[in-house]
Design an enzyme around this catalytic site. Structure first.
Site, PDB file in Angstrom:
ATOM      1  N   ASN A 107       0.797  -1.224   0.000  1.00 30.36           N
ATOM      2  CA  ASN A 107       0.000   0.000   0.000  1.00 30.36           C
ATOM      3  C   ASN A 107       0.832   1.279   0.000  1.00 30.36           C
ATOM      4  OD1 ASN A 107      -2.635   1.557   0.643  1.00 30.36           O
ATOM      5  ND2 ASN A 107      -1.283   2.116   2.324  1.00 30.36           N
ATOM      6  N   SER A 159      -4.191   2.804  -8.585  1.00 30.73           N
ATOM      7  CA  SER A 159      -4.976   4.041  -8.566  1.00 30.73           C
ATOM      8  C   SER A 159      -5.696   4.197  -9.890  1.00 30.73           C
ATOM      9  CB  SER A 159      -4.066   5.255  -8.329  1.00 30.73           C
ATOM     10  OG  SER A 159      -4.774   6.471  -8.537  1.00 30.73           O
ATOM     11  N   TYR A 172       3.200   9.597 -11.229  1.00 26.74           N
ATOM     12  CA  TYR A 172       2.285   8.797 -10.413  1.00 26.74           C
ATOM     13  C   TYR A 172       1.409   7.915 -11.292  1.00 26.74           C
ATOM     14  CZ  TYR A 172      -1.231   7.783  -6.800  1.00 26.74           C
ATOM     15  OH  TYR A 172      -2.076   7.164  -5.908  1.00 26.74           O
ATOM     16  N   ILE A 205     -10.478   9.116  -2.358  1.00 23.04           N
ATOM     17  CA  ILE A 205     -10.755   8.579  -1.030  1.00 23.04           C
ATOM     18  C   ILE A 205     -10.358   9.636  -0.003  1.00 23.04           C
ATOM     19  CG2 ILE A 205     -10.286   6.703   0.585  1.00 23.04           C
ATOM     20  CD1 ILE A 205     -11.701   5.838  -2.006  1.00 23.04           C
TER      21      ILE A 205
END
Length: 269
Positions: A107, A159, A172, A205
């Site tokens: 994670n 993601s 990212y 989130i």
């Protein structure tokens, strides 16, 4: 003629959705989604090894959970997933304390600085790739022996940015796309060892950075399917399913806890 003449009780069905009795390692567990996963697993009865780069942060989480009314125990370990020696030490600590890991949740990650790709410096690029993608490789490599010894589960945090590519988040997006691809590859390579490998692709989130970014005063509740922001525990519930025996025929898949289908467009303030 019934497909299976074994009558399943509601209790046996519920048990399949639990990680009770497993030992799980959760990286990046000091806050946000990682902490929610640790909380959910420990409450289910799993022993959980949690890590982050800052010892004080991860020890605070472990102290709180070990002092709560949960069935599992929590072991904090300081670990930078970009450091191979740190990750090897994490695997050794897990083996020493719990005789090995059944579940690995990769994670740890971070978006890094924003900007168009031509504005991103080499150091920033390398840093984002290291923590989000190379960190998954490091941890999976270190725990390979434990996971393949009798079967296990790997759940990677990708993601929606990796699925769609997001302007201003080039490193990212690329790193998370790599995580999703690595998930499919590893699921194929380790299937004969009875190791399932899956991923989650969260949308927006309500982690501390997202709440600050969009001015959210509190974590949204679970009412309403049309929400554009979810709670960390909603992602944790998806991870628990993928790590449980209820997902016994699920591998190489990526599940996206996002609410309505979207292209990673920011919610309105």
């Amino acid at each position: 003629m019934p497909v299976n003449d074994e009558v399943r009780t509601s209790e046996s069905v519920r048990d399949k959705f639990s990680v009770d009795g497993k030992t799980a390692v959760v990286t990046g567990a000091s806050s946000g989604i990682g902490r929610a996963i640790a909380e959910t697993f420990a409450a289910d009865g799993a022993d959980v090894v949690i890590c982050s780069r800052t010892r004080d942060d991860v020890e605070a989480v472990a102290e709180e959970l070990n002092g709560a009314d949960v069935d599992g125990s929590v072991l904090p370990v300081e670990c930078d997933v970009t450091d191979r020696d740190d990750v090897e030490a994490l695997a050794e600590a897990t083996a020493e304390e719990f005789d090995g890991a059944d579940v690995l949740v990769n994670n740890a990650g971070g978006a890094g600085p924003g900007g168009t790709l031509d504005e991103v410096g080499e150091d920033d690029w390398n840093g984002v790739i290291q923590v989000n993608l190379t960190g998954v490789y490091n941890a999976t490599h270190a725990f390979a022996g434990q996971l393949r010894d009798g079967g296990g589960e790997v759940v990677n945090t990708s993601s929606m940015a990796g699925r769609y590519g997001v302007a201003g988040m080039g490193p990212y997006s690329a790193a998370k796309a790599g995580v999703s691809a690595l998930t499919r590859t590893l699921a194929t390579e380790w299937a004969d060892d009875d190791v399932r490998v899956n991923a989650v692709e969260p949308g927006f989130i309500a982690t501390p950075p997202v709440r600050e970014m969009f001015g959210l005063d509190e974590i949204p509740d679970r009412d309403g399917a049309g929400r554009r922001v979810g709670s960390p525990h909603e992602v944790a519930d998806t991870v628990r399913f993928l790590a449980s025996d209820a997902a016994s025929f699920v591998t190489g898949q990526t599940i996206a806890p996002t609410g309505p289908p979207n292209t990673f467009q920011p919610p309105e303030n």
